[in-house]
Design an enzyme around this catalytic site. Structure first.
Site, PDB file in Angstrom:
ATOM      1  N   ASN A   1      19.498  -7.138 -13.191  1.00 43.36           N
ATOM      2  CA  ASN A   1      18.441  -6.810 -12.367  1.00 43.36           C
ATOM      3  C   ASN A   1      18.510  -7.572 -11.131  1.00 43.36           C
ATOM      4  OD1 ASN A   1      15.899  -6.274 -10.805  1.00 43.36           O
ATOM      5  ND2 ASN A   1      14.676  -7.060 -12.565  1.00 43.36           N
TER       6      ASN A   1
ATOM      7  N   LYS B   1      16.717  -7.654  -8.368  1.00 43.93           N
ATOM      8  CA  LYS B   1      15.374  -7.726  -7.915  1.00 43.93           C
ATOM      9  C   LYS B   1      15.681  -7.479  -6.484  1.00 43.93           C
ATOM     10  CE  LYS B   1      14.114 -10.535 -11.558  1.00 43.93           C
ATOM     11  NZ  LYS B   1      13.040 -11.407 -12.030  1.00 43.93           N
TER      12      LYS B   1
ATOM     13  N   HIS C   1       8.909  -2.820 -14.981  1.00 45.27           N
ATOM     14  CA  HIS C   1       9.087  -4.166 -14.785  1.00 45.27           C
ATOM     15  C   HIS C   1       7.766  -4.602 -14.504  1.00 45.27           C
ATOM     16  CE1 HIS C   1      10.631  -8.032 -13.615  1.00 45.27           C
ATOM     17  NE2 HIS C   1      11.692  -7.743 -14.187  1.00 45.27           N
TER      18      HIS C   1
ATOM     19  N   GLU D   1       7.259  -7.348 -12.716  1.00 48.47           N
ATOM     20  CA  GLU D   1       6.895  -7.561 -11.468  1.00 48.47           C
ATOM     21  C   GLU D   1       5.904  -6.588 -10.668  1.00 48.47           C
ATOM     22  OE1 GLU D   1      10.819  -9.226 -10.521  1.00 48.47           O
ATOM     23  OE2 GLU D   1      10.301 -10.982 -11.645  1.00 48.47           O
TER      24      GLU D   1
ATOM     25  N   GLU E   1      10.330  -8.185 -22.534  1.00 54.06           N
ATOM     26  CA  GLU E   1      10.442  -9.320 -21.636  1.00 54.06           C
ATOM     27  C   GLU E   1       9.243 -10.027 -21.498  1.00 54.06           C
ATOM     28  OE1 GLU E   1      13.767  -8.448 -18.440  1.00 54.06           O
ATOM     29  OE2 GLU E   1      11.754  -7.444 -17.634  1.00 54.06           O
TER      30      GLU E   1
ATOM     31  N   GLY F   1      12.227 -15.803 -15.073  1.00 55.56           N
ATOM     32  CA  GLY F   1      12.469 -16.455 -14.006  1.00 55.56           C
ATOM     33  C   GLY F   1      11.992 -17.900 -14.022  1.00 55.56           C
TER      34      GLY F   1
ATOM     35  N   SER G   1      15.106 -15.289 -18.761  1.00 56.41           N
ATOM     36  CA  SER G   1      15.950 -16.255 -18.557  1.00 56.41           C
ATOM     37  C   SER G   1      17.142 -16.336 -19.390  1.00 56.41           C
ATOM     38  CB  SER G   1      15.104 -17.616 -18.707  1.00 56.41           C
ATOM     39  OG  SER G   1      14.230 -17.833 -17.796  1.00 56.41           O
TER      40      SER G   1
HETATM   41  C1  PEP Z   1      14.051  -9.771 -15.272  1.00 54.89           C
HETATM   42  O1  PEP Z   1      13.872  -9.777 -14.000  1.00 54.89           O
HETATM   43  O2  PEP Z   1      14.167  -8.744 -16.003  1.00 54.89           O
HETATM   44  C2  PEP Z   1      14.199 -10.944 -15.707  1.00 54.89           C
HETATM   45  C3  PEP Z   1      14.690 -11.128 -17.152  1.00 54.89           C
HETATM   46  O3  PEP Z   1      14.864 -11.986 -15.032  1.00 54.89           O
HETATM   47  P1  PEP Z   1      15.254 -13.423 -15.303  1.00 54.89           P
HETATM   48  O4  PEP Z   1      16.309 -13.174 -15.919  1.00 54.89           O
HETATM   49  O5  PEP Z   1      15.434 -14.019 -14.113  1.00 54.89           O
HETATM   50  O6  PEP Z   1      14.233 -14.354 -16.153  1.00 54.89           O
END
Ligand code: PEP
Length: 251
Positions: free
Chosen positions: A9, A11, A95, A97, A167, A173, A213
């Site tokens: 992803n 973003k 998601h 975000e 998630e 992040g 992460s």
């Molecule tokens: C994501 O945006 O779905 C995500 C898991 O981000 P990150 O791997 O940076 O934590």
């Protein structure tokens, strides 16, 4: 047997030149990868150029969002048939975000999933608790409610295409990763909830990805857990070398 699925992803990152460079690099590193489904989710603006580079490879293309209506007066929105037209086969929906900054609700996500399935897209449906919900102890109830509402009235026909991304918001992040044990506990809960909605057979065929992460250093131990069927990767997917290492986690 569920085929693992690893998604990147991106973003809101990368203009066309950078995006093309990354996928050209990915093409060389993992363009013919087998045994794992690989998908990149670039921003809408570069789906076209990225699709051209990925054509003929085993790397799939997806978008990071869409609207549930097909067409009409919805300024700024993009629909499922538009994504299909661009060569997308996947779409991330719900998601954290988007929930956090753009007010997305489980009801809206539910409508989007239905539209994605109607147009043959594979929806990657994100669920997960915030740090506050985790600390308060309500995290299991939260994930249960997100799943129930997001999957409400979804026909089991075609539902095996759905991918769930668990998630935990506190791990996105932040550099913090759920321990494999914690992630497995939540993934097995997600599978139990899927069995309630769709029955055990279908639930056993639905892939549940971990997100938060994920990186080359922790992907192996996560993937060893029985209910973790892949990862949705944010930060570490922006660089072709680290994303390729995640995809080739067994080596
Ligand atoms: C994501 O945006 O779905 C995500 C898991 O981000 P990150 O791997 O940076 O934590």
């Amino acid at each position: 047997m569920r085929k693992p699925i690893i998604g990147g992803n991106w973003k809101m990152n990368k203009t066309a030149r950078d995006a093309v460079q990354v996928v050209q690099d990915l093409r060389k590193r993992i363009g013919g990868v087998e045994g794992v489904e690989v998908v990149v989710f670039p921003p809408f603006t570069v789906l076209g150029p990225v699709e051209k580079v990925l054509k003929g490879t085993s790397i799939g293309l997806g978008a990071q969002n869409m609207y549930w209506e097909t067409e009409g007066p919805y300024t700024g929105e993009i629909s499922a048939p538009m994504l299909v037209d661009l060569g997308c086969r996947y779409v991330i929906l719900g998601h954290s975000e988007r929930r956090q900054y753009f007010g997305e609700t489980d009801d809206g996500i539910n409508r989007k999933i239905k539209s994605a399935l109607t147009f043959g897209l594979t929806p990657v449906v994100c669920v997960g608790e915030t740090l506050k919900q985790r600390e308060e102890g309500s995290f299991k109830r939260i994930v249960e409610s997100q799943l129930e509402l997001c999957l409400k009235d979804i026909d089991s026909q075609g539902a095996d295409r759905i991918v769930i991304a668990y998630e935990p918001v506190w791990a996105i992040g932040t550099g913090l990763t759920a321990s494999p044990q914690h992630a497995e506990e939540m993934h097995s809960l997600v599978r139990k909830l899927l069995a309630k909605v769709f029955g055990k057979d279908l639930a056993d065929s639905i892939r549940v990805q971990y997100g938060g992460s994920a990186k080359p250093e922790n992907i192996g131990e996560l993937m060893r857990e029985p209910d973790i069927d892949g990862a949705l990767v944010g930060g570490a997917s922006l660089d072709a070398s680290s994303f390729a290492k995640i995809v080739k986690y067994e080596e």
